[in-house]
Motif scaffolding. Structure first.
Motif, PDB file in Angstrom:
ATOM      1  N   ALA A 113       1.171  18.920  11.051  1.00 54.42           N
ATOM      2  CA  ALA A 113       1.526  17.889  10.065  1.00 54.42           C
ATOM      3  C   ALA A 113       0.329  17.018   9.720  1.00 54.42           C
ATOM      4  O   ALA A 113       0.161  16.623   8.557  1.00 54.42           O
ATOM      5  CB  ALA A 113       2.668  17.026  10.603  1.00 54.42           C
ATOM      6  N   TYR A 114      -0.498  16.705  10.718  1.00 51.49           N
ATOM      7  CA  TYR A 114      -1.654  15.848  10.449  1.00 51.49           C
ATOM      8  C   TYR A 114      -2.777  16.618   9.777  1.00 51.49           C
ATOM      9  O   TYR A 114      -3.452  16.104   8.876  1.00 51.49           O
ATOM     10  CB  TYR A 114      -2.162  15.198  11.737  1.00 51.49           C
ATOM     11  CG  TYR A 114      -3.245  14.180  11.435  1.00 51.49           C
ATOM     12  CD1 TYR A 114      -2.904  12.884  11.066  1.00 51.49           C
ATOM     13  CD2 TYR A 114      -4.593  14.532  11.452  1.00 51.49           C
ATOM     14  CE1 TYR A 114      -3.895  11.952  10.737  1.00 51.49           C
ATOM     15  CE2 TYR A 114      -5.574  13.611  11.133  1.00 51.49           C
ATOM     16  CZ  TYR A 114      -5.224  12.329  10.771  1.00 51.49           C
ATOM     17  OH  TYR A 114      -6.195  11.429  10.431  1.00 51.49           O
ATOM     18  N   GLY A 115      -3.029  17.839  10.241  1.00 51.02           N
ATOM     19  CA  GLY A 115      -4.068  18.665   9.632  1.00 51.02           C
ATOM     20  C   GLY A 115      -5.346  18.791  10.429  1.00 51.02           C
ATOM     21  O   GLY A 115      -6.307  19.411   9.949  1.00 51.02           O
ATOM     22  N   TRP A 116      -5.366  18.271  11.659  1.00 50.99           N
ATOM     23  CA  TRP A 116      -6.579  18.372  12.491  1.00 50.99           C
ATOM     24  C   TRP A 116      -6.215  18.102  13.937  1.00 50.99           C
ATOM     25  O   TRP A 116      -5.371  17.246  14.226  1.00 50.99           O
ATOM     26  CB  TRP A 116      -7.629  17.368  12.031  1.00 50.99           C
ATOM     27  CG  TRP A 116      -8.925  17.432  12.798  1.00 50.99           C
ATOM     28  CD1 TRP A 116      -9.758  18.502  12.914  1.00 50.99           C
ATOM     29  CD2 TRP A 116      -9.536  16.374  13.556  1.00 50.99           C
ATOM     30  NE1 TRP A 116     -10.854  18.193  13.702  1.00 50.99           N
ATOM     31  CE2 TRP A 116     -10.742  16.887  14.104  1.00 50.99           C
ATOM     32  CE3 TRP A 116      -9.192  15.061  13.828  1.00 50.99           C
ATOM     33  CZ2 TRP A 116     -11.594  16.126  14.898  1.00 50.99           C
ATOM     34  CZ3 TRP A 116     -10.027  14.293  14.617  1.00 50.99           C
ATOM     35  CH2 TRP A 116     -11.217  14.822  15.136  1.00 50.99           C
ATOM     36  N   ASP A 117      -6.845  18.850  14.856  1.00 56.35           N
ATOM     37  CA  ASP A 117      -6.611  18.684  16.281  1.00 56.35           C
ATOM     38  C   ASP A 117      -7.782  17.922  16.889  1.00 56.35           C
ATOM     39  O   ASP A 117      -8.907  18.426  16.955  1.00 56.35           O
ATOM     40  CB  ASP A 117      -6.472  20.062  16.937  1.00 56.35           C
ATOM     41  CG  ASP A 117      -6.016  19.973  18.392  1.00 56.35           C
ATOM     42  OD1 ASP A 117      -6.101  18.880  18.985  1.00 56.35           O
ATOM     43  OD2 ASP A 117      -5.569  21.005  18.926  1.00 56.35           O
ATOM     44  N   GLN A 137       0.809  -1.218   0.000  1.00 55.67           N
ATOM     45  CA  GLN A 137       0.000   0.000   0.000  1.00 55.67           C
ATOM     46  C   GLN A 137       0.844   1.271   0.000  1.00 55.67           C
ATOM     47  O   GLN A 137       0.306   2.377   0.028  1.00 55.67           O
ATOM     48  CB  GLN A 137      -0.918   0.016   1.228  1.00 55.67           C
ATOM     49  CG  GLN A 137      -1.850  -1.180   1.321  1.00 55.67           C
ATOM     50  CD  GLN A 137      -2.740  -1.306   0.094  1.00 55.67           C
ATOM     51  OE1 GLN A 137      -3.486  -0.378  -0.240  1.00 55.67           O
ATOM     52  NE2 GLN A 137      -2.663  -2.447  -0.574  1.00 55.67           N
ATOM     53  N   GLY A 138       2.152   1.096  -0.021  1.00 57.58           N
ATOM     54  CA  GLY A 138       3.024   2.254   0.001  1.00 57.58           C
ATOM     55  C   GLY A 138       3.122   2.941   1.344  1.00 57.58           C
ATOM     56  O   GLY A 138       3.563   4.090   1.422  1.00 57.58           O
ATOM     57  N   VAL A 139       2.710   2.268   2.418  1.00 57.21           N
ATOM     58  CA  VAL A 139       2.797   2.840   3.763  1.00 57.21           C
ATOM     59  C   VAL A 139       4.205   2.619   4.292  1.00 57.21           C
ATOM     60  O   VAL A 139       4.760   1.524   4.203  1.00 57.21           O
ATOM     61  CB  VAL A 139       1.761   2.199   4.708  1.00 57.21           C
ATOM     62  CG1 VAL A 139       1.966   2.685   6.133  1.00 57.21           C
ATOM     63  CG2 VAL A 139       0.352   2.516   4.231  1.00 57.21           C
ATOM     64  N   SER A 140       4.788   3.650   4.852  1.00 63.53           N
ATOM     65  CA  SER A 140       6.150   3.577   5.365  1.00 63.53           C
ATOM     66  C   SER A 140       6.145   2.910   6.737  1.00 63.53           C
ATOM     67  O   SER A 140       5.827   3.533   7.748  1.00 63.53           O
ATOM     68  CB  SER A 140       6.742   4.989   5.453  1.00 63.53           C
ATOM     69  OG  SER A 140       8.114   4.932   5.766  1.00 63.53           O
ATOM     70  N   ARG A 191     -11.160   3.401   9.804  1.00 63.71           N
ATOM     71  CA  ARG A 191      -9.961   3.616   8.993  1.00 63.71           C
ATOM     72  C   ARG A 191      -8.958   2.518   9.346  1.00 63.71           C
ATOM     73  O   ARG A 191      -9.109   1.822  10.352  1.00 63.71           O
ATOM     74  CB  ARG A 191      -9.320   4.980   9.297  1.00 63.71           C
ATOM     75  CG  ARG A 191     -10.258   6.173   9.294  1.00 63.71           C
ATOM     76  CD  ARG A 191     -10.560   6.663   7.897  1.00 63.71           C
ATOM     77  NE  ARG A 191     -11.392   7.865   7.938  1.00 63.71           N
ATOM     78  CZ  ARG A 191     -10.934   9.116   7.806  1.00 63.71           C
ATOM     79  NH1 ARG A 191      -9.645   9.325   7.633  1.00 63.71           N
ATOM     80  NH2 ARG A 191     -11.759  10.148   7.850  1.00 63.71           N
ATOM     81  N   VAL A 192      -7.918   2.417   8.533  1.00 63.64           N
ATOM     82  CA  VAL A 192      -6.770   1.607   8.924  1.00 63.64           C
ATOM     83  C   VAL A 192      -5.971   2.445   9.919  1.00 63.64           C
ATOM     84  O   VAL A 192      -5.528   3.547   9.599  1.00 63.64           O
ATOM     85  CB  VAL A 192      -5.896   1.251   7.707  1.00 63.64           C
ATOM     86  CG1 VAL A 192      -4.684   0.430   8.156  1.00 63.64           C
ATOM     87  CG2 VAL A 192      -6.701   0.470   6.672  1.00 63.64           C
ATOM     88  N   ILE A 193      -5.819   1.943  11.144  1.00 64.02           N
ATOM     89  CA  ILE A 193      -5.147   2.716  12.188  1.00 64.02           C
ATOM     90  C   ILE A 193      -3.989   1.917  12.784  1.00 64.02           C
ATOM     91  O   ILE A 193      -3.944   0.692  12.687  1.00 64.02           O
ATOM     92  CB  ILE A 193      -6.123   3.151  13.305  1.00 64.02           C
ATOM     93  CG1 ILE A 193      -6.696   1.946  14.047  1.00 64.02           C
ATOM     94  CG2 ILE A 193      -7.248   4.009  12.726  1.00 64.02           C
ATOM     95  CD1 ILE A 193      -7.505   2.307  15.283  1.00 64.02           C
ATOM     96  N   LEU A 218       0.884   9.254  10.194  1.00 64.98           N
ATOM     97  CA  LEU A 218      -0.506   8.900  10.469  1.00 64.98           C
ATOM     98  C   LEU A 218      -1.446   9.463   9.413  1.00 64.98           C
ATOM     99  O   LEU A 218      -2.429   8.810   9.038  1.00 64.98           O
ATOM    100  CB  LEU A 218      -0.910   9.387  11.861  1.00 64.98           C
ATOM    101  CG  LEU A 218      -0.230   8.690  13.037  1.00 64.98           C
ATOM    102  CD1 LEU A 218      -0.722   9.275  14.352  1.00 64.98           C
ATOM    103  CD2 LEU A 218      -0.469   7.180  13.001  1.00 64.98           C
ATOM    104  N   ARG A 219      -1.168  10.658   8.932  1.00 65.69           N
ATOM    105  CA  ARG A 219      -2.013  11.216   7.865  1.00 65.69           C
ATOM    106  C   ARG A 219      -2.000  10.294   6.650  1.00 65.69           C
ATOM    107  O   ARG A 219      -3.050  10.000   6.057  1.00 65.69           O
ATOM    108  CB  ARG A 219      -1.517  12.609   7.475  1.00 65.69           C
ATOM    109  CG  ARG A 219      -2.422  13.318   6.457  1.00 65.69           C
ATOM    110  CD  ARG A 219      -1.823  14.641   5.984  1.00 65.69           C
ATOM    111  NE  ARG A 219      -0.618  14.419   5.200  1.00 65.69           N
ATOM    112  CZ  ARG A 219       0.581  14.919   5.491  1.00 65.69           C
ATOM    113  NH1 ARG A 219       0.750  15.661   6.583  1.00 65.69           N
ATOM    114  NH2 ARG A 219       1.625  14.663   4.724  1.00 65.69           N
ATOM    115  N   GLY A 220      -0.815   9.806   6.284  1.00 66.21           N
ATOM    116  CA  GLY A 220      -0.732   8.877   5.159  1.00 66.21           C
ATOM    117  C   GLY A 220      -1.406   7.552   5.439  1.00 66.21           C
ATOM    118  O   GLY A 220      -2.111   7.006   4.582  1.00 66.21           O
ATOM    119  N   LEU A 221      -1.214   7.018   6.645  1.00 58.15           N
ATOM    120  CA  LEU A 221      -1.831   5.737   6.993  1.00 58.15           C
ATOM    121  C   LEU A 221      -3.344   5.834   6.967  1.00 58.15           C
ATOM    122  O   LEU A 221      -4.031   4.954   6.419  1.00 58.15           O
ATOM    123  CB  LEU A 221      -1.370   5.302   8.380  1.00 58.15           C
ATOM    124  CG  LEU A 221      -2.035   4.045   8.941  1.00 58.15           C
ATOM    125  CD1 LEU A 221      -1.674   2.826   8.110  1.00 58.15           C
ATOM    126  CD2 LEU A 221      -1.648   3.841  10.407  1.00 58.15           C
TER     127      LEU A 221
END
Length: 296
Positions: free
Chosen positions: A236-240, A71-74, A177-179, A114-117
């Motif tokens: 970095a994530y985009g939401w608090d 999935q290209g997840v690091s 989501r995938v977490i 986490l944003r990518g995941l």
């Protein structure tokens, strides 16, 4: 879980080295042995040794690592050898590619990971277990039965009974989501190439992204992350997640889990009694300042 001794872990990893065709001159233990032991082996390989009852969990970690790569997840990658995990001398061994010269990632890097995941589509062709936010909590409280004052143990049992429905209500309308499941900064590292990866795939689940995001927020209110560190994570994530109406419930569940894990160790580590008392006091009075000790 089987108690893992240093002697048993060393014997198992030496057997693994023999199976891989190497000696043990370059064997290095990475960190303390608790529920598992992690060793650096020659040729860029890391071995994780754990107790036999963890076989299915270890197998799930290997499957997850291989799937995340597609999935290209690091994330850390399992070694390309047959039949992982291996059973060795009654213990379970998984093998992973080492991240060379790894350092703990920044909170901003964790936020980006986490944003990518969380953007990965929920798979239809790969089984990921549903999140269980209370996994092993009953077991932890049972282990603490003889080491806690009765009034404290009863408080924890009663609060757990309250938290289960409260969590279910808060999570009811959140999409899966995938977490990661345990998204603290210790589970994200940066290699010498500057690439960051997620570690510890044990808790990967399908569940609300808020479960991952509440961890840095709890660490911030405990003082384990500074305000600038937490702000960098949010940017970095985009939401608090603290702006979400269910934050208080999720944060309490997280702190409860952290407390339950700590009290489960009291019988064998009585030095933790004062810390356990501080944590239980915080659960009793959520608005009071917290002075929890990190890293215990």
């Amino acid at each position: 879980m089987t108690t893992l001794s240093r002697e048993a872990a060393l014997a198992a990893v030496k057997a693994v080295l023999g199976r891989l065709g190497g000696g043990d001159a370059d064997l290095e233990l990475l960190g303390p042995i608790v529920d598992n032991a992690v060793f650096r082996l020659p040729a860029g390989v890391v071995a994780r040794i754990s107790g036999a009852p963890s076989y299915e969990r270890a197998a799930r970690e290997v499957r997850t690592g291989n799937w995340l790569a597609t999935q290209g997840v690091s994330a850390v990658r399992p070694l390309e050898v047959a039949d992982l995990p291996w059973s060795v001398d009654g213990l379970v061994v998984t093998l992973w590619h080492e991240v060379p010269e790894a350092e703990m990632a920044s909170t901003a890097e964790l936020g980006g990971l986490l944003r990518g995941l969380h953007a990965v589509p929920v798979p239809s062709d790969f089984a990921i277990p549903a999140l269980d936010p209370f996994v092993r909590v009953d077991e932890h409280l049972a282990a603490a039965a003889g080491a806690l004052e009765m009034v404290d143990r009863q408080f924890l049992v009663d609060q757990l009974d309250e938290l289960r429905p409260a969590y279910a209500a808060a999570a009811a309308r959140l999409p899966d989501r995938v977490i990661h499941g345990d998204a603290n900064r210790k589970n994200a590292i940066r290699g010498r190439d500057g690439i960051t990866v997620l570690l510890d795939l044990e808790r990967f689940s399908l569940g609300p992204r808020e479960w991952d995001l509440v961890v840095p927020a709890v660490y911030q209110r405990l003082g384990w992350y500074s305000d600038p560190e937490y702000d960098a994570f949010v940017e970095a994530y985009g939401w608090d997640v603290r702006s979400w109406e269910g934050f208080a419930v999720f944060a309490t569940v997280r702190e409860f889990r952290m407390t339950a894990w700590l009290v489960s160790r009291l019988a064998r580590e009585p030095r933790l009694a004062a810390e356990a008392g501080r944590r239980i006091a915080s659960l009793r009075n959520p608005d009071a300042p917290r002075a929890w000790t990190p890293g215990v």
